[in-house]
Design an enzyme around this catalytic site. Structure first.
Site, PDB file in Angstrom:
ATOM      1  N   LYS A   1      -8.734  -4.836   5.900  1.00 26.35           N
ATOM      2  CA  LYS A   1      -7.598  -4.762   4.985  1.00 26.35           C
ATOM      3  C   LYS A   1      -8.018  -5.368   3.641  1.00 26.35           C
ATOM      4  O   LYS A   1      -9.026  -6.035   3.532  1.00 26.35           O
ATOM      5  CB  LYS A   1      -6.387  -5.501   5.543  1.00 26.35           C
ATOM      6  CG  LYS A   1      -5.725  -4.728   6.686  1.00 26.35           C
ATOM      7  CD  LYS A   1      -4.415  -5.320   7.145  1.00 26.35           C
ATOM      8  CE  LYS A   1      -3.425  -5.639   6.078  1.00 26.35           C
ATOM      9  NZ  LYS A   1      -3.105  -4.516   5.178  1.00 26.35           N
TER      10      LYS A   1
ATOM     11  N   ASP B   1       2.340  -3.121   8.094  1.00 29.45           N
ATOM     12  CA  ASP B   1       1.390  -3.042   6.985  1.00 29.45           C
ATOM     13  C   ASP B   1       0.396  -1.908   7.226  1.00 29.45           C
ATOM     14  O   ASP B   1       0.238  -1.448   8.367  1.00 29.45           O
ATOM     15  CB  ASP B   1       0.642  -4.385   6.850  1.00 29.45           C
ATOM     16  CG  ASP B   1       0.119  -4.627   5.440  1.00 29.45           C
ATOM     17  OD1 ASP B   1       0.093  -3.677   4.636  1.00 29.45           O
ATOM     18  OD2 ASP B   1      -0.265  -5.776   5.153  1.00 29.45           O
TER      19      ASP B   1
ATOM     20  N   GLU C   1      -1.245 -10.805   3.046  1.00 26.83           N
ATOM     21  CA  GLU C   1      -0.989  -9.938   4.205  1.00 26.83           C
ATOM     22  C   GLU C   1      -1.344 -10.663   5.501  1.00 26.83           C
ATOM     23  O   GLU C   1      -0.638 -10.520   6.511  1.00 26.83           O
ATOM     24  CB  GLU C   1      -1.808  -8.652   4.078  1.00 26.83           C
ATOM     25  CG  GLU C   1      -1.304  -7.753   2.958  1.00 26.83           C
ATOM     26  CD  GLU C   1      -2.196  -6.564   2.672  1.00 26.83           C
ATOM     27  OE1 GLU C   1      -1.685  -5.576   2.129  1.00 26.83           O
ATOM     28  OE2 GLU C   1      -3.402  -6.620   2.974  1.00 26.83           O
TER      29      GLU C   1
ATOM     30  N   LYS D   1      -8.422   6.650   8.655  1.00 24.72           N
ATOM     31  CA  LYS D   1      -8.731   5.215   8.697  1.00 24.72           C
ATOM     32  C   LYS D   1      -9.408   4.798  10.009  1.00 24.72           C
ATOM     33  O   LYS D   1      -9.857   3.655  10.124  1.00 24.72           O
ATOM     34  CB  LYS D   1      -7.450   4.389   8.520  1.00 24.72           C
ATOM     35  CG  LYS D   1      -6.626   4.737   7.281  1.00 24.72           C
ATOM     36  CD  LYS D   1      -7.323   4.343   6.015  1.00 24.72           C
ATOM     37  CE  LYS D   1      -6.518   4.588   4.758  1.00 24.72           C
ATOM     38  NZ  LYS D   1      -5.378   3.752   4.574  1.00 24.72           N
TER      39      LYS D   1
ATOM     40  N   GLY E   1       0.815  -1.211   0.000  1.00 23.08           N
ATOM     41  CA  GLY E   1       0.000   0.000   0.000  1.00 23.08           C
ATOM     42  C   GLY E   1       0.846   1.257   0.000  1.00 23.08           C
ATOM     43  O   GLY E   1       2.072   1.216   0.065  1.00 23.08           O
TER      44      GLY E   1
ATOM     45  N   ALA F   1      -3.706  -0.311   6.601  1.00 21.17           N
ATOM     46  CA  ALA F   1      -5.066  -0.816   6.806  1.00 21.17           C
ATOM     47  C   ALA F   1      -6.043   0.174   6.191  1.00 21.17           C
ATOM     48  O   ALA F   1      -5.713   1.345   5.976  1.00 21.17           O
ATOM     49  CB  ALA F   1      -5.355  -0.994   8.290  1.00 21.17           C
ATOM     50  N   ASP F   2      -7.236  -0.315   5.919  1.00 27.63           N
ATOM     51  CA  ASP F   2      -8.281   0.536   5.354  1.00 27.63           C
ATOM     52  C   ASP F   2      -9.217   1.071   6.426  1.00 27.63           C
ATOM     53  O   ASP F   2      -9.802   2.133   6.260  1.00 27.63           O
ATOM     54  CB  ASP F   2      -9.068  -0.255   4.299  1.00 27.63           C
ATOM     55  CG  ASP F   2      -8.137  -0.727   3.199  1.00 27.63           C
ATOM     56  OD1 ASP F   2      -7.547   0.132   2.533  1.00 27.63           O
ATOM     57  OD2 ASP F   2      -7.964  -1.955   3.048  1.00 27.63           O
TER      58      ASP F   2
HETATM   59  C1  5RP Z   1      -3.708  -3.822   0.677  1.00 30.53           C
HETATM   60  C2  5RP Z   1      -4.024  -3.301   2.009  1.00 30.53           C
HETATM   61  C3  5RP Z   1      -3.441  -1.981   2.379  1.00 30.53           C
HETATM   62  O1  5RP Z   1      -2.657  -2.133   3.502  1.00 30.53           O
HETATM   63  C4  5RP Z   1      -4.562  -1.024   2.646  1.00 30.53           C
HETATM   64  O2  5RP Z   1      -5.379  -0.954   1.485  1.00 30.53           O
HETATM   65  C5  5RP Z   1      -4.052   0.369   3.012  1.00 30.53           C
HETATM   66  O3  5RP Z   1      -3.402   0.937   1.918  1.00 30.53           O
HETATM   67  P1  5RP Z   1      -2.908   2.440   1.926  1.00 30.53           P
HETATM   68  O4  5RP Z   1      -1.781   2.526   2.903  1.00 30.53           O
HETATM   69  O5  5RP Z   1      -2.507   2.679   0.485  1.00 30.53           O
HETATM   70  O6  5RP Z   1      -4.076   3.312   2.310  1.00 30.53           O
HETATM   71  O7  5RP Z   1      -4.699  -3.895   2.805  1.00 30.53           O
HETATM   72  O8  5RP Z   1      -4.370  -5.016   0.421  1.00 30.53           O
END
Ligand code: 5RP
Length: 225
Positions: free
Chosen positions: A99, A86, A108, A126, A32, A88-89
């Site tokens: 995610k 990582d 992930e 988020k 991401g 997250a959304d």
């Molecule tokens: C990918 C994910 C990403 O970690 C999530 O979408 C967050 O992305 P970003 O940092 O671009 O907002 O789960 O599958």
């Protein structure tokens, strides 16, 4: 640092998370636009002598990590991890996550589950009271996708949409729209039991060590259990 506040926030939290990584660690790299900056930071430090071995949650991340000079090996080669980082959304107050916005949630979840320390990097946007408004990403086997989507609808999804792109493993990517999810852990168990769902994008907060959150002003704070 970018002059766009959202981009600056992603860079601040992404780079902060890189400070948890030290010599000789085995590191899981997420996917991401936020963890992108963690990878850039680790690359800069690797070129200055940091010795780490990484595994990647997507082909996109693997390509970037190698480009910046990181050693990347397959999960089964690295065997175990010291830390995974990582994005997250969505993040709720119990640190449950949505995610899979980038369609990488199956890999992930495997990589996060390999690490005793799972660090999540997000900007303020988020944070939610309840998971759900983003939609719940699903990786689905391309065998009976309409039937699988029907099983998910029976669990209460108002709509299940299919994305035009596929996962790195060649499976379909769908998004289930449940509205605000009352009990994400219970829903996660139900989705895990749906035939045809390879993996869903609800990550239990028990997986998460900490969430690093950047504000639009570039400030960074940390949420832990
Ligand atoms: C990918 C994910 C990403 O970690 C999530 O979408 C967050 O992305 P970003 O940092 O671009 O907002 O789960 O599958």
């Amino acid at each position: 640092m970018s002059t766009d506040p959202k981009a600056a926030a992603k860079e601040a939290t992404g780079r902060h998370a890189a400070t948890y990584v030290a010599d000789d660690m085995r590191v899981g790299l997420g996917t991401g636009s936020t963890v992108h900056f963690t990878i850039l930071d680790l690359g800069e430090r690797a070129r200055a002598g940091l010795r780490i071995t990484c595994t990647a949650t997507s082909e996109r991340t693997e390509t970037l990590a190698r480009q910046v000079g990181l050693e990347v090996v397959a999960p089964d080669v690295i065997g175990a991890l010291d830390i995974a980082i990582d994005g997250a959304d969505e993040v709720d107050p119990d640190l449950n996550l949505t995610k899979g916005g980038g369609g990488a949630h199956t890999r992930e979840k495997i990589v996060a589950s390999m690490a005793p320390r799972f660090i999540v990097v997000v900007d303020e946007s988020k944070l939610v009271e309840r998971l759900g408004p983003f939609g719940t990403p699903l990786e689905v086997l391309d065998f009976a996708p309409a039937t699988t989507a029907g099983f998910v609808t029976q669990l209460g999804a108002a709509e299940v949409t299919t994305r035009p792109e596929r996962s790195d493993s060649g499976n379909l990517l769908m998004d289930a729209h449940f509205g605000a999810i009352e009990d994400p852990v219970a829903l996660a168990a139900k989705l895990a039991a749906v035939p045809g769902v390879v993996e869903h994008g609800i990550f239990a907060g028990t997986l998460v060590e900490r969430v690093v959150i950047a504000g639009d002003d570039g400030s960074v704070r940390v949420l832990m259990h």
